[in-house]
Design a protein around this motif. Structure first.
Motif, mmCIF file in Angstrom:
data_model
loop_
_atom_site.group_PDB
_atom_site.id
_atom_site.type_symbol
_atom_site.label_atom_id
_atom_site.label_comp_id
_atom_site.label_asym_id
_atom_site.label_seq_id
_atom_site.Cartn_x
_atom_site.Cartn_y
_atom_site.Cartn_z
ATOM 1 N N LYS A 127 0.835 -1.201 0.000
ATOM 2 C CA LYS A 127 0.000 0.000 0.000
ATOM 3 C C LYS A 127 0.872 1.255 0.000
ATOM 4 O O LYS A 127 0.607 2.215 -0.733
ATOM 5 N N LYS A 132 -2.909 -1.256 -4.493
ATOM 6 C CA LYS A 132 -4.205 -1.348 -3.801
ATOM 7 C C LYS A 132 -4.431 -2.802 -3.388
ATOM 8 O O LYS A 132 -5.026 -3.580 -4.136
ATOM 9 N N VAL A 158 -6.049 -1.567 5.216
ATOM 10 C CA VAL A 158 -6.247 -2.464 4.075
ATOM 11 C C VAL A 158 -7.507 -3.299 4.300
ATOM 12 O O VAL A 158 -7.702 -3.862 5.391
#
Length: 453
Positions: A127, A132, A158
């Motif tokens: 990240k 992503k 996350v």
């Protein structure tokens, strides 16, 4: 700390070598015998040790080495190069597909190796690098495994995909893929179940997950504290499931380090990262050259620089620089610097990354800097500053004898400790005021300043 015993023994061997003006072939062989014993005691694979010592000896007994001006240094250089080669020579990254495609990483390993925490650590790193990630809870057996992943995922910011404990891991993995693609996530990290030992059921399940989720890379998480067993586990997982890279956890623990020195040579699989603590930030890229340097007492300045860049607030550093130039720094700045040093692992960790005894500190019996007094003094200083009021920290001039008494009582120290800190602080300020003139700045005569050596 990992490798501490091995590092102590090797550095002692090399100190003895460097102490001799000339080396004979017998000197080199005797030293390598000690190196061999040290490696075996560190739980390095026997075949790996045998090959390593043979390679070093073949290079070290040549005329170019024995007749050189610094034969001891040359032998250390050869050992360093061979150790780097043993651990893989080059740094290996996790192979990721382009950002527009989905990379699926399957985390595998035995129960207790730290797989779930490591999955979250990897997600955080990816990240931070602009990816992503999505974490998927595929361990439906271990109590609280899903909850643990969710808690860690939340800390890392996350998302965690979960379908509970009543679906097959392969089905969860397939659904997680669909979820990731739908939501624009480009890295899917599958946290799979482990067992206390390797069995066919676990391996069959992992193969099923790998095929269902179109896994890009299978990453094995092994506990460095299990030594040679970690190497055996790596070999078996590779044979049964297929492994692309290894992450070694608990390398900060009381481990002998044999796994790190054996895995690449025995399995051919690269070490990608090493876990150096339980915090979600305690995951370091594995650099074979830097690890070899640490083991041989050559320091690891590059890692120290990277730690500083990651932990030091640049804005605060610039502000402090301006304050130092004007001699306007206060106890808040003192405290900030101590907190930043703590984030980097403390004085001990910083000094371990410096080559030799650069700090010029007292050495203990092992030839390492004796930090007991320094660390204790830092804690005492921190306690004293934290006992001051906000006004006192910003305006040290306010601290009169009665305030000193109150500060000493609050910090649990003697008044003499407070006086010592105040005196050192004032001397630092005076020195800073003198520096511009001493260095030939405004109002100072050029060339006035002379170093005392």
């Amino acid at each position: 700390m990992a490798f501490e015993s091995l590092a102590d023994k090797l550095q002692n061997v090399f100190r003895n070598l460097r102490g001799k003006g000339r080396l004979t072939e017998a000197d080199v062989k005797a030293a390598l015998k000690e190196v061999k014993m040290a490696l075996l005691e560190a739980d390095v694979n026997f075949k790996v040790v045998k090959q390593f010592v043979s390679s070093v000896q073949e290079r070290a007994v040549g005329q170019d080495v024995l007749n050189s001006l610094t034969p001891g240094q040359m032998v250390v250089k050869i050992v360093n190069e061979e150790m780097v080669k043993l651990m893989g020579s080059e740094t290996t990254e996790i192979a990721l597909k382009p950002a527009g495609e989905l990379t699926v990483l399957m985390m595998v390993g035995l129960q207790g190796a730290g797989k779930t925490t490591t999955a979250a650590k990897i997600a955080g790193k990816l990240k931070a690098a602009g990816r992503k990630p999505l974490l998927a809870a595929c361990d439906i057996y271990r109590p609280a495994a899903i909850k643990q992943l969710q808690v860690n995922g939340e800390k890392q910011g996350v998302e965690v995909f979960s379908m509970g404990e009543n679906h097959k891991p392969a089905d969860i993995a397939k659904a997680a893929m669909a979820h990731a693609r739908k939501n624009g996530q480009n890295v899917l990290i599958l946290d799979t179940a482990g067992r206390l030992q390797i069995d066919e059921a676990m391996m069959d399940e992992l193969v099923e997950v790998r095929e269902a989720a179109e896994v890009s890379q299978t990453i094995l998480v092994v506990d460095a504290m299990t030594g040679q067993e970690a190497v055996n586990v790596s070999r078996t997982f590779d044979e049964k499931v297929g492994v692309d890279g290894v992450i070694l956890t608990k390398l900060d623990g009381d481990t002998r380090g044999g796994a790190a020195l054996s895995i690449r040579a025995v399995t051919g699989k690269p070490i990608l990262y090493v876990g150096m603590g339980e915090k979600l930030s305690d995951l370091e890229q594995f650099y074979p050259d830097r690890m070899a340097s640490r083991i041989l007492g050559m320091g690891d300045v590059m890692s120290l620089i990277e730690k500083a860049q990651a932990n030091v607030d640049e804005q605060k550093a610039r502000e402090l620089e301006q304050k130092l130039k004007k001699a306007q720094f206060d106890f808040n700045d003192y405290l900030d610097q101590m907190q930043q040093m703590k984030k980097m692992g403390g004085l001990g960790e910083i000094l371990k990354m410096l080559p030799g005894n650069m700090g010029g500190m007292n050495l203990n019996k092992k030839g390492m800097p004796d930090l007991s007094d320094s660390e204790a003094q830092m804690k005492k200083t921190e306690a004293i500053i934290q006992s001051m009021t906000a006004k006192e920290r910003s305006n040290p001039e306010l601290i009169n004898p009665s305030r000193k008494q109150r500060i000493a009582k609050g910090a649990g120290v003697d008044i003499a400790d407070v006086n010592r800190l105040m005196k050192g602080f004032e001397q630092s300020r005076k020195m800073m005021k003198q520096l511009p003139g001493m260095m030939g700045g405004k109002g100072g005569k050029k060339g006035k300043f002379r170093l005392p050596f």
